[in-house]
Write an enzyme that holds these catalytic residues in place. Structure first.
Site, PDB file in Angstrom:
ATOM      1  N   ARG A 139      -9.830  22.489   2.065  1.00 22.26           N
ATOM      2  CA  ARG A 139      -9.663  21.261   2.853  1.00 22.26           C
ATOM      3  C   ARG A 139     -10.565  21.284   4.089  1.00 22.26           C
ATOM      4  O   ARG A 139     -10.981  20.251   4.587  1.00 22.26           O
ATOM      5  CB  ARG A 139      -8.192  21.055   3.243  1.00 22.26           C
ATOM      6  CG  ARG A 139      -7.943  19.824   4.122  1.00 22.26           C
ATOM      7  CD  ARG A 139      -6.517  19.283   4.027  1.00 22.26           C
ATOM      8  NE  ARG A 139      -5.536  20.322   4.112  1.00 22.26           N
ATOM      9  CZ  ARG A 139      -5.148  20.929   5.240  1.00 22.26           C
ATOM     10  NH1 ARG A 139      -5.662  20.588   6.397  1.00 22.26           N
ATOM     11  NH2 ARG A 139      -4.234  21.886   5.214  1.00 22.26           N
ATOM     12  N   TYR A 151     -16.262  -4.539   2.581  1.00 26.51           N
ATOM     13  CA  TYR A 151     -15.563  -4.083   1.388  1.00 26.51           C
ATOM     14  C   TYR A 151     -14.071  -4.351   1.621  1.00 26.51           C
ATOM     15  O   TYR A 151     -13.572  -4.176   2.729  1.00 26.51           O
ATOM     16  CB  TYR A 151     -15.844  -2.590   1.200  1.00 26.51           C
ATOM     17  CG  TYR A 151     -15.261  -2.018  -0.038  1.00 26.51           C
ATOM     18  CD1 TYR A 151     -15.826  -2.302  -1.279  1.00 26.51           C
ATOM     19  CD2 TYR A 151     -14.132  -1.204   0.013  1.00 26.51           C
ATOM     20  CE1 TYR A 151     -15.277  -1.774  -2.436  1.00 26.51           C
ATOM     21  CE2 TYR A 151     -13.584  -0.678  -1.145  1.00 26.51           C
ATOM     22  CZ  TYR A 151     -14.168  -0.960  -2.368  1.00 26.51           C
ATOM     23  OH  TYR A 151     -13.633  -0.445  -3.504  1.00 26.51           O
ATOM     24  N   ASP A 164     -21.725   1.089   7.010  1.00 29.57           N
ATOM     25  CA  ASP A 164     -21.477   1.395   5.603  1.00 29.57           C
ATOM     26  C   ASP A 164     -22.780   1.075   4.864  1.00 29.57           C
ATOM     27  O   ASP A 164     -23.164  -0.084   4.727  1.00 29.57           O
ATOM     28  CB  ASP A 164     -20.310   0.541   5.087  1.00 29.57           C
ATOM     29  CG  ASP A 164     -19.943   0.866   3.637  1.00 29.57           C
ATOM     30  OD1 ASP A 164     -20.802   1.397   2.899  1.00 29.57           O
ATOM     31  OD2 ASP A 164     -18.800   0.569   3.231  1.00 29.57           O
ATOM     32  N   LYS A 188     -20.806   5.551  -5.748  1.00 29.39           N
ATOM     33  CA  LYS A 188     -21.778   4.564  -6.232  1.00 29.39           C
ATOM     34  C   LYS A 188     -23.118   5.254  -6.528  1.00 29.39           C
ATOM     35  O   LYS A 188     -23.171   6.087  -7.401  1.00 29.39           O
ATOM     36  CB  LYS A 188     -21.885   3.429  -5.221  1.00 29.39           C
ATOM     37  CG  LYS A 188     -20.506   2.934  -4.704  1.00 29.39           C
ATOM     38  CD  LYS A 188     -19.668   2.255  -5.771  1.00 29.39           C
ATOM     39  CE  LYS A 188     -18.212   2.039  -5.370  1.00 29.39           C
ATOM     40  NZ  LYS A 188     -17.992   1.268  -4.158  1.00 29.39           N
TER      41      LYS A 188
HETATM   42  C1  LIG Z   1     -16.907   1.182  -3.262  1.00 30.91           C
HETATM   43  C2  LIG Z   1     -17.130   0.910  -1.832  1.00 30.91           C
HETATM   44  C3  LIG Z   1     -16.312   1.483  -0.852  1.00 30.91           C
HETATM   45  C4  LIG Z   1     -15.124   2.340  -1.191  1.00 30.91           C
HETATM   46  O1  LIG Z   1     -15.500   3.514  -1.827  1.00 30.91           O
HETATM   47  P1  LIG Z   1     -14.493   4.340  -2.791  1.00 30.91           P
HETATM   48  O2  LIG Z   1     -15.340   5.496  -3.199  1.00 30.91           O
HETATM   49  O3  LIG Z   1     -14.115   3.434  -3.906  1.00 30.91           O
HETATM   50  O4  LIG Z   1     -13.328   4.711  -1.962  1.00 30.91           O
HETATM   51  C5  LIG Z   1     -16.598   1.216   0.472  1.00 30.91           C
HETATM   52  N1  LIG Z   1     -17.615   0.417   0.820  1.00 30.91           N
HETATM   53  C6  LIG Z   1     -18.411  -0.162  -0.092  1.00 30.91           C
HETATM   54  C7  LIG Z   1     -19.510  -1.051   0.365  1.00 30.91           C
HETATM   55  C8  LIG Z   1     -18.193   0.061  -1.445  1.00 30.91           C
HETATM   56  O5  LIG Z   1     -18.982  -0.524  -2.345  1.00 30.91           O
END
Ligand SMILES: *Cc1c(COP(=O)(O)O)cnc(C)c1O
Length: 399
Positions: free
Chosen positions: A63, A116, A188, A213
């Protein structure tokens, strides 16, 4: 570390080389070992005390960190041009950990109208529970962000491009504004990827990703990353070990493997998506295409200024209503009907269908989600196959 490892750490490496040579370990195997261990031993009391009391130690308890994490971190931090990075078990783990670490009761936060969905929830539902006030402002207008600044503003959160119409935020302008007011910024960068956009280079303090992603790139793991300075990482790490959004050693290893091909994947995806977006604009069954790389995008000039490629995600409106769009999405064979983005294979979703359970018609209208919107993440299929398949699906969806 060997002498060669030190030399590689200090060498300037382009992104394509960095993902292959930016990490190092002591083992002789070419593929790094997976340290599938929750805990690590000390050989004497002094070593144990040192392990337990070193922040972000990567060989004490998983962790707190794991040797495989360390290898991913050394690549991702350099890709985002930050001093270091922290890995989390998901993108939301990264976002909520970073935000919760940096604010306290009485602080004020500025966020965008388009985030998001779970990020919006964090700002609208979670932060107010803990006495943090939030202003949600239009992201395509830096003046509205400026107007929202208060003496107690601690943080500005941005996300660019953002769904559903791939609206952009001017990262450099926001970073300059925030720094003049001593406000921290988080971007982000998921939809762009570090290959197409480097927010820290433009002055943003903290860069977060859903590594689920592009970074993982194969739709097989969920992971997240927070890229920032050593000082901010120490602060965020304390919250991270408390909230416990841990990336498993196996998933960290898969993320590392995904990173090796990130530049070639993103480069081909950029080409495919730009070509497909341009082609979609010419189809009589398509009403409108939203893609930052197209001249028709309202913020195309900003896109070319702050992005070096425009990514996988295309949003488009199918001529006709909800039913026609629904038939089209069901007709497509080469793009799988599923959420997520940035992976090797194409995915697509009918945006309004996705939100029909959580939003009513008025809310969707307010969020700019038209009943005929489709979001597609373009993958590595041959572009001519994608055009043929989508062209057929559009024609066959006609009433
Ligand atoms: C998918 C996504 C998230 C969240 O990510 P997870 O891995 O599903 O928790 C946050 N911001 C954006 C822009 C995303 O496309």
């Amino acid at each position: 570390m060997t002498r060669l490892d030190h030399e590689l750490m200090d060498m300037h490496l382009e992104d394509e080389t960095l993902v292959l040579h930016g990490d190092h370990g002591d083992e002789l195997s070419i593929s790094p070992p997976i340290y599938y261990s929750a805990t690590f031993k000390a050989t004497d009391a002094e070593m144990f005390a040192d392990m337990a009391n070193t922040p972000r130690h990567t060989g004490f308890y998983t962790r707190y960190g794991n040797p495989v994490h360390q290898r991913v971190v050394s690549i991702l931090a350099r890709l985002e041009e930050t001093e270091t990075a922290l890995l989390t078990g998901s993108g939301m783990g990264a976002i909520s950990t970073a935000v919760l670490a940096l604010v306290k009761a009485g602080d004020h936060v500025i966020a965008q109208t388009r985030h998001y969905m779970s990020t919006t929830k964090l700002f609208e539902e979670v932060l107010p529970k803990f006495g943090v006030s939030v202003s949600i402002v239009d992201q395509d207008d830096v003046a509205s962000i400026k107007a929202a600044i208060r003496p107690e503003t601690r943080l500005i959160m941005v996300e660019t491009p953002a769904n559903p119409t791939l609206v952009l935020t001017d990262l450099k302008a926001v970073a300059e504004l925030a720094s003049a007011h001593h406000i921290l910024t988080i971007a982000d960068n998921t939809l762009a990827s570090p290959l197409n956009q480097k927010p820290h280079r433009l002055g943003i303090d903290v860069v977060v990703h859903s590594a689920t992603k592009y970074l993982g790139g194969h739709h097989d793991i969920t992971a997240g990353v927070i890229c920032c300075s050593e000082a901010l990482a120490d602060e965020i790490w304390k919250m991270h070990t408390t909230l416990g959004s841990v990336l498993s050693p196996m998933d960290a290893w898969l993320l590392l493997r995904g990173l090796r091909t990130l530049p070639v994947r993103v480069s081909r995806i950029n080409q495919n998506a730009l070509a497909l977006a341009g082609w979609l604009e010419q189809q009589p069954e398509v009403e409108r295409v939203f893609y930052p790389g197209l001249e028709s995008h309202p913020q195309h000039a900003l896109a070319t200024r702050q992005m070096s490629g425009f990514g996988a995600v295309i949003a488009f409106a199918v001529r006709g209503g909800y039913d026609m769009t629904s038939r089209f999405v069901s007709n497509v064979r080469l793009a799988t009907h599923a959420v997520s983005l940035g992976g090797v294979d194409s995915l697509l979703v009918h945006t309004a269908a996705m939100w029909s359970g959580t939003m009513n018609e008025a809310q969707m209208k307010a969020a700019n989600i038209a009943p005929n919107f489709v979001r597609m993440s373009v993958g590595l299929e041959h572009i001519e196959d994608l055009k043929r398949d989508i062209g057929r699906a559009l024609r066959e969806a006609q009433p």
